[in-house]
Design an enzyme around this catalytic site. Structure first.
Site, mmCIF file in Angstrom:
data_model
loop_
_atom_site.group_PDB
_atom_site.id
_atom_site.type_symbol
_atom_site.label_atom_id
_atom_site.label_comp_id
_atom_site.label_asym_id
_atom_site.label_seq_id
_atom_site.Cartn_x
_atom_site.Cartn_y
_atom_site.Cartn_z
ATOM 1 N N HIS A 19 0.801 -1.220 0.000
ATOM 2 C CA HIS A 19 0.000 0.000 0.000
ATOM 3 C C HIS A 19 0.836 1.273 0.000
ATOM 4 O O HIS A 19 0.278 2.361 0.131
ATOM 5 C CB HIS A 19 -0.916 0.038 1.230
ATOM 6 C CG HIS A 19 -2.110 -0.850 1.134
ATOM 7 N ND1 HIS A 19 -3.274 -0.488 0.478
ATOM 8 C CD2 HIS A 19 -2.337 -2.100 1.613
ATOM 9 C CE1 HIS A 19 -4.156 -1.461 0.562
ATOM 10 N NE2 HIS A 19 -3.615 -2.457 1.242
ATOM 11 N N ARG A 75 -6.326 10.893 5.862
ATOM 12 C CA ARG A 75 -5.319 10.987 6.900
ATOM 13 C C ARG A 75 -4.403 12.174 6.626
ATOM 14 O O ARG A 75 -4.059 12.461 5.477
ATOM 15 C CB ARG A 75 -4.522 9.679 6.939
ATOM 16 C CG ARG A 75 -3.448 9.586 7.972
ATOM 17 C CD ARG A 75 -2.963 8.142 8.093
ATOM 18 N NE ARG A 75 -2.661 7.554 6.800
ATOM 19 C CZ ARG A 75 -1.440 7.561 6.238
ATOM 20 N NH1 ARG A 75 -0.428 8.122 6.865
ATOM 21 N NH2 ARG A 75 -1.245 6.986 5.077
ATOM 22 N N LYS A 133 0.172 13.868 1.322
ATOM 23 C CA LYS A 133 -1.200 14.148 0.887
ATOM 24 C C LYS A 133 -1.443 15.650 0.726
ATOM 25 O O LYS A 133 -2.441 16.067 0.152
ATOM 26 C CB LYS A 133 -2.194 13.530 1.863
ATOM 27 C CG LYS A 133 -2.115 11.994 1.907
ATOM 28 C CD LYS A 133 -3.080 11.396 2.911
ATOM 29 C CE LYS A 133 -2.917 9.897 3.054
ATOM 30 N NZ LYS A 133 -3.403 9.139 1.896
ATOM 31 N N THR A 138 -9.096 5.362 -2.122
ATOM 32 C CA THR A 138 -10.461 4.884 -2.364
ATOM 33 C C THR A 138 -11.452 6.038 -2.227
ATOM 34 O O THR A 138 -12.520 6.006 -2.829
ATOM 35 C CB THR A 138 -10.842 3.747 -1.389
ATOM 36 O OG1 THR A 138 -10.652 4.180 -0.044
ATOM 37 C CG2 THR A 138 -10.014 2.507 -1.647
ATOM 38 N N LYS A 182 -14.967 7.104 -4.379
ATOM 39 C CA LYS A 182 -16.280 7.383 -3.782
ATOM 40 C C LYS A 182 -16.796 8.740 -4.210
ATOM 41 O O LYS A 182 -17.987 8.915 -4.513
ATOM 42 C CB LYS A 182 -16.171 7.300 -2.262
ATOM 43 C CG LYS A 182 -15.834 5.919 -1.733
ATOM 44 C CD LYS A 182 -15.355 5.957 -0.295
ATOM 45 C CE LYS A 182 -14.805 4.608 0.119
ATOM 46 N NZ LYS A 182 -14.088 4.648 1.397
#
Length: 793
Positions: free
Chosen positions: A344, A524, A529, A631, A635
């Site tokens: 991951h 997170r 990110k 993910t 969505k």
């Protein structure tokens, strides 16, 4: 099931299991009674699925994961059982607020982020497809912490989801295993110096239409003896209770802070605890049916979700070699044929390693087995040295790869980068081992349940079959040019935004306009990110609006959600900065009509179900080459949000599927990122070339958002201005330009609605059903049992 039958079951549970009548029942009573009723409706399917698996001697999937972010289960269960409308009618008749009953359920704190949400989606899809499977994890008493803000800073508190009865689980006293730690080794005999009991707790996982059910088995830690009676009678009550306290610590908190030696020890204990219990459990089940251990790979596919269960390789070898008498080579080969590993991350520091000293202290026999595995691999492949033990560390990513039959990435880009970066040498030795399995999400929870208005519109337009086959959403494509459909689509989004706006007002006391653009980043908190890139752009945008308050600005609400690891100082400072900026911007009378910043505390599955249907823009802005998949991006797209993102992770495939014209792209590619890092003073050059960025950065050190304190956010400013490993400065201009393109496009509602509808219509490929089918054929070599069962009927 007829409504009267469900009503009878509900009243029976209320009376005989909760000791209440309808007149005196609380929301808690109704919720538990309804949960127990739904669980009862699952049990027959659950038993039938198990019997069909045994009868056909079918192969099973065993999914080992530190996280299962299952969220609230009641509404999901009712939907998949086809009982939601009946349940709502019953409560309406009684005058009990059904939505409040659903909201009374705690959100299970069994995960942190995408890893756990993926595991939950996979379990649901495995049941929907009728594949025999067990999910194995830890029954955390508190799980991930509950987040609140104090002075804008993250404060961690224990999550209390298990203080109430967990209505879905069955305790399994017969599934209990003694798990040892420490001690010494003599030959093949390991004598641990301490031990705990792993006690199983089962939750049935029902698939769509209630045709198949699998099991989530979570392990709780218990002491081998509850009380030291001699010490208790001597008055030393604390010491007397120490065995229970130490045992329960193992299953108390998800991801304890491992910046201390004690934290590292606890974390390795957790990983071995649940992995060892799971392997013993599956071997017990196998041995009840078969005597030849060589057949284990025919009957068990074991999937390691990241490196947390990496100790499964040595442990399975130990069980087969030490305890069941197979020779070492056979034990190793059988284990490798069963085990598969999902990677991951491309961050080397996230590939987990443990010091030789800690591994040798806690798991001395396993360290010996690791050395034999390591030595055997290096002798077999002498051309390249890829050691498991290196510089005093046991590298769990390398161990996972060597002991796996298949290693998979979770998006096309991530898989290719795995081959070129973290596993370059191992891929050269085993060129067929790495395969891609792009992540997916279940359309039941992440569209049908969380966005009922959009689900109803879709069903009205193309019929209901899309729920079990999300790729049928492509039938919506002709409708994205239909003005009537787009008008209904836009009204759905507007209603969802109005609900979210009301919730923000009631929960956070901030007024937001549902007509404004809702721009959301929920994940997170981590440097790669780049939530700090997002908030820097918000600061620069705020400054521009202040300079020209009468400009033609697109009203925007920037919404953040996510937790930082307790020991991750920089991530926690990003949270502090976002909250400080929000406090200033949201009270600025000049800019607040055009820009608001919201940070909702304690982001979890329930909050995601509230935010995602209301999103106009999905922020997927990680540094290219760092996000494995994501993910949340899937969505958002499924629910008609437009992605503002880099070519990272599954963003690449989302853009390919929904069309480049329906995706706002910015930033460097993964290759350009690598090249940019080689440029001397790349951050300084980027800041010098972008006055907006320089001006925004200055606010971090001039006290604008810190009541004059010039040092408070200096660490963030220095990080971006100097090393800037994640290239916030270098990508800022591209991000700014793309954000202005988003603003301009949103100002044309018809065009925006068509683009948003296209995202929903073309995102069906990102169903976890599709992902599981791919695992079945390319990794697990397994067929669904459900089709056979239905054919026999």
């Amino acid at each position: 099931m007829a409504t009267s039958s469900l009503k009878d079951t509900l009243n029976s549970k209320l009376k005989y299991e909760l000791g209440k009548d309808a007149e005196h029942a609380t929301l808690y009573d109704w919720r538990v009674a309804l949960s127990l009723s739904a669980r009862e409706h699952m049990v027959d399917t659950w038993f039938a699925s198990t019997k069909a698996t045994y009868a056909g001697q079918e192969k099973r999937v065993y999914y080992l994961s530190m996280e299962f972010l299952i969220g609230r289960l009641l509404q999901d269960a009712l939907v998949n059982l086809g009982l939601l409308d009946e349940a709502r009618e019953i409560f309406d008749e009684m005058g009990v607020p059904f939505e409040q009953v659903l909201l009374n359920e705690p959100d299970a704190a069994l995960g942190n982020g995408g890893l756990g949400r993926l595991a939950a989606c996979f379990l649901e899809s495995l049941s929907t497809l009728g594949v025999p499977a067990y999910g194995y994890g830890i029954r955390y008493e508190h799980g991930l912490f509950r987040q609140r803000f104090e002075g804008g800073r993250q404060i961690e508190e224990p999550e209390d989801w298990l203080t109430q009865s967990h209505a879905w689980e069955f305790e399994r006293p017969e599934a209990a295993y003694e798990i040892g730690f420490g001690g010494h080794v003599h030959g093949r005999i390991w004598t641990p110096s301490e031990a705990v009991i792993a006690q199983g707790y089962d939750t049935p996982v029902i698939g769509w239409q209630g045709r198949w059910a699998n099991t989530l088995r979570l392990w709780g830690a218990q002491p081998t003896r509850l009380l030291d009676l001699e010490r208790f009678n001597a008055g030393d009550y604390t010491a007397a209770a120490a065995p229970e306290t130490l045992a329960r610590t193992i299953s108390r908190v998800l991801y304890p802070d491992d910046t201390t030696d004690e934290g590292k020890t606890l974390r390795l204990k957790q990983e071995y605890f649940f992995t060892a219990a799971s392997l013993r459990d599956l071997l017990r089940r196998f041995s009840g049916e078969y005597s030849d251990l060589a057949r284990l790979p025919e009957k068990a596919a074991i999937q390691l979700n990241d490196t947390h269960p990496a100790i499964a390789g040595p442990e399975l070898v130990r069980l087969l070699h030490d305890e069941r008498g197979l020779d070492f080579g056979s034990a190793r080969d059988i284990a490798q044929s069963c085990l598969n590993y999902t990677n991951h991350t491309l961050l080397p520091e996230a590939l987990e390693s443990w010091s030789d000293g800690l591994m040798g202290y806690l798991l001395p026999r396993h360290l010996e087995i690791i050395d034999r595995i390591d030595s055997g691999h290096q002798k077999t492949y002498p051309a390249r040295r890829v050691p498991v033990r290196d510089h005093g560390q046991v590298r769990m990513g390398t161990l996972s790869f060597i002991m796996a039959n298949r290693v998979n990435g979770v998006s096309a880009l991530h898989t290719e980068l795995m081959k070129k970066t973290v596993f370059e040498d191992l891929n050269a030795l085993h060129p067929d081992r790495i395969v891609n399995q792009t992540n997916g999400v279940t359309p039941r929870r992440w569209l049908l349940v969380c966005n009922p208005r959009l689900a109803e519109l879709i069903t009205d337009t193309i019929g209901p079959d899309w729920v079990g086959d999300a790729e049928q959403l492509e039938k919506l494509v002709p409708s994205i040019d239909d003005a009537g459909f787009l008008d209904r689509f836009s009204k759905v989004k507007r209603s969802n935004k109005a609900e979210l706006s009301n919730w923000i007002g009631e929960t956070l006391g901030v007024s937001t306009d549902p007509e404004a653009m809702f721009d959301i980043q929920i994940k997170r908190i981590h440097e790669y990110k780049r939530q700090h890139l997002n908030i820097l752009e918000a600061i620069a945008h705020w400054q521009e609006i202040r300079d020209n308050p009468n400009g033609d600005w697109t009203p925007k609400v920037k919404i953040f959600g996510g937790k930082a690891a307790p020991g991750y100082w920089f991530a926690k400072e990003i949270i502090h900065l976002i909250n400080a900026v929000a406090a200033r911007i949201n009270t600025d009378p000049v800019t607040s009509p055009y820009l608001k910043v919201i940070y909702a505390p304690n982001y979890n599955v329930t909050m995601a179900e509230r935010l995602i249907p209301a999103a106009d823009v999905s922020e997927q802005i990680s540094t290219a080459g760092k996000e494995a998949s994501g993910t949340g991006n899937m969505k958002f797209a499924l629910n008609g949000a437009l992605t503002l993102g880099t070519l990272d992770g599954a963003n690449v495939e989302i853009r390919e599927h929904v069309g480049a014209e329906n995706f706002f792209l910015f930033g460097m590619t993964a290759e350009e990122v690598v090249a940019r890092r080689q440029v001397a003073d790349h951050a300084g050059k980027a800041i010098a070339a972008e006055p907006r960025l320089a001006r925004a950065l200055a606010t971090l050190t001039d006290g604008t958002f810190s009541s004059g304190d010039r040092e408070l956010f200096k660490g963030i400013a220095d990080n971006i201005s100097c090393a800037d490993y994640f290239l916030v400065a270098s990508d800022f201009t591209s991000y700014w330009d793309a954000s202005r393109e988003v603003d301009a496009t949103f100002a044309h509602p018809a065009r925006w609605a068509r683009m948003a509808a296209a995202n929903t219509a073309l995102s069906g490929w990102f169903s976890s059903d599709r992902t599981i089918r791919s695992y079945m054929s390319q990794v697990w070599d397994i067929q669904p049992v459900l089709g056979k069962t239905l054919a026999a009927q």
